[in-house]
Design a protein around this motif. Structure first.
Motif, short mmCIF file in Angstrom:
data_model
loop_
_atom_site.label_atom_id
_atom_site.label_comp_id
_atom_site.label_asym_id
_atom_site.label_seq_id
_atom_site.Cartn_x
_atom_site.Cartn_y
_atom_site.Cartn_z
N GLN A 93 0.59 1.42 11.22
CA GLN A 93 0.20 2.67 12.17
C GLN A 93 1.62 3.31 12.58
N VAL A 97 2.30 7.45 12.26
CA VAL A 97 2.80 8.29 13.30
C VAL A 97 4.35 8.86 12.82
N LEU A 100 3.75 11.74 10.66
CA LEU A 100 3.32 12.95 11.19
C LEU A 100 4.60 13.53 11.86
N ASN A 157 12.60 20.83 19.23
CA ASN A 157 11.68 20.38 20.28
C ASN A 157 11.92 19.10 20.60
N LEU A 160 9.37 16.09 20.93
CA LEU A 160 9.29 15.51 19.67
C LEU A 160 10.19 14.72 19.31
N LEU A 163 10.28 11.14 21.08
CA LEU A 163 9.06 10.41 20.23
C LEU A 163 9.67 10.05 19.21
N VAL B 97 3.25 18.72 20.50
CA VAL B 97 3.29 17.40 20.17
C VAL B 97 1.80 17.11 20.30
N LEU B 100 -0.29 18.10 17.56
CA LEU B 100 -0.14 17.32 16.46
C LEU B 100 -0.85 15.86 16.60
N LEU B 101 -0.70 15.17 17.60
CA LEU B 101 -1.28 13.85 17.68
C LEU B 101 -2.96 13.89 17.74
N GLU B 104 -4.49 14.65 14.35
CA GLU B 104 -4.32 13.70 13.88
C GLU B 104 -5.44 12.53 13.86
N LEU B 108 -8.38 11.09 11.69
CA LEU B 108 -8.74 9.69 11.31
C LEU B 108 -9.95 9.24 11.81
N GLY B 156 -8.54 4.58 15.69
CA GLY B 156 -8.09 3.20 15.33
C GLY B 156 -6.83 2.82 15.07
N ASN B 157 -5.92 3.94 15.69
CA ASN B 157 -4.34 3.78 15.60
C ASN B 157 -3.81 3.35 16.94
N THR B 158 -3.54 2.26 17.30
CA THR B 158 -3.05 1.80 18.48
C THR B 158 -1.70 2.81 18.90
N VAL B 159 -0.94 2.66 17.85
CA VAL B 159 0.42 3.31 18.19
C VAL B 159 0.38 4.93 18.53
N LEU B 160 -0.62 5.41 17.87
CA LEU B 160 -0.95 6.76 17.96
C LEU B 160 -1.50 7.02 19.23
N LEU B 163 1.02 6.65 22.51
CA LEU B 163 1.65 8.06 22.23
C LEU B 163 0.77 9.07 23.02
#
Lengths: 225, 225
Positions: A93, A97, A100, A157, A160, A163, B97, B100-101, B104, B108, B156-160, B163
């Motif tokens: 994961q 990220v 990305l 940025n 960005l 992170l 940002v 972006l997140l 994504e 997913l 299903g992406n914990t890290v994502l 953030l």
DNA sequence: CAATTGTCTTTCGCCTACAGTCTACGGCGC
DNA sequence: GCGCCGTAGACTGTAGGCGAAAGACAATTG
């Protein structure tokens, strides 16, 4: 520009203060974790660390909490801090990220980069290639980090960048065994990335960076076979 | 299943403890900041906050440091904590940002979503539309947050997710004046997003979500004209 | 012999106290 | 009147101490 004293601006090195103790403790602990001196799962006892570093528990606590928010340690209530244990899933994961963020950075860099900046990138790339040629793995890894940081800087940025810095650092921690192996191909990909940025081709820069980090993931999954 | 005592498993509500004090202080302060009770640029004095909340300085310090790492307050050495002042540039970067997140996450989600999940999304969407129809702005905003959170969960992406949660919260802080205005169109876009996810069309889900958050940015830039 | 319970040690969470540093204000000299 | 210096106040940074919760282990009981 000069101040009323006639001294040039940066001449006085602002007499460096040791800075907040908690920050130095933070960096010390982070160093210990990333270098594997503190192993994943290990119980970090505040008083021990405090004694070992020659400070009181308070700065240690504050450092541990910061490390916790950034995912380096897990803070179990009423029990203390434990070095975080990376899992397969989490590593994957994180890399998603990272892909990305880095890809977006590459795109923005391609949109913003000036001639001077591109020159700096090429210098870094050359430096990295020299390191690889000389089999100096540590230098190659370090230069790699600087190159990515430079691309991020060109993206302009700040959010960005912050992170990405955190994610990057953790990715590097998980993948250090892997990273050392894939020195050579990595730098040819870097060349391609810089070319894309130089041509201000946002799409290609994005794609190249995406492929670049994806390769790292592939390498990781194939690692212990 | 029953325990040897004969009690059903979930009957005892695990008697919820007040939890670490620092966390409650953290949430209290975050609430005060997001509701503008503490204004940007304001100097937060530890002892004042401590007295006001009826605790000692220590939990307050720890909460402030956490808020600092997450960008809510700025911690000037030997001077204290100040509520962060948002700038034009930073708001824009944050939104980049976020775009972006979220995009994504939508991709997913489209890749992973099952039938049940899509049903849940549609329920949330309907709920939001009802809130808009009833001119209940607060409910609409709240449901909006839950919808985005659900999409993130499906990714299903914990890290994502972590953030995105942080970025989202700050974006909402910056954009609260704006967000209340663009209720209606927002939900038609949500419908489109869910349709794309239901069809498992990753590309379209990405694009829709990107357009969706981009609209927010446009709205922001046109705000005080 | 197994399950349980009581105790004991370890470690955290929070509070209080002290030292260092920055800021603001008033007095002094020019 | 203007600017500089010194001093006092306030706040942060750090240290150490006390109470409490969690885990471990051994003794006890069925």
């Amino acid at each position: 520009m000069t101040l009323s004293t006639g001294l040039p601006q940066g001449a006085v090195p602002r007499l460096e203060r040791p800075g907040p103790l908690r920050d130095r403790v933070y960096e010390a602990l982070l160093e210990l974790i990333t270098t594997r001196a503190l192993k994943p799962g290990q119980h970090l006892v505040e008083s021990e660390l405090a004694g070992h570093l020659g400070v009181s528990r308070q700065p240690v606590r504050e450092a541990l909490q910061r490390l916790s928010t950034e995912g380096w340690v897990d803070l179990r209530p009423a029990q203390g801090a434990f070095v975080h244990e990376p899992t397969e899933e989490e590593a994957d994961q994180l890399l998603t990220v990272r892909t990305l963020l880095e890809a977006e950075a590459a795109r923005l860099a391609a949109a913003n980069a000036g001639a001077a900046a591109i020159g700096a990138l090429e210098d870094l790339c050359a430096e990295g290639e020299r390191a690889v040629a000389a089999d100096d793995v540590d230098a190659a890894v370090a230069t790699n980090a600087r190159l990515h940081a430079k691309v991020m800087e060109l993206a302009g940025n700040t959010v960005l960048a912050e992170l990405a810095a955190q994610v990057d650092r953790r990715v590097r921690w998980y993948y250090t065994p892997v990273a050392r192996q894939r020195g050579r191909q990595s730098w040819t990909e870097h060349r391609e990335l810089i070319a894309a940025i130089a041509e201000r081709d946002e799409q290609r820069a994005t794609d190249v960076m995406r492929a670049h980090t994806e390769h790292t993931r592939q390498m990781y999954h194939d690692r212990e076979k």
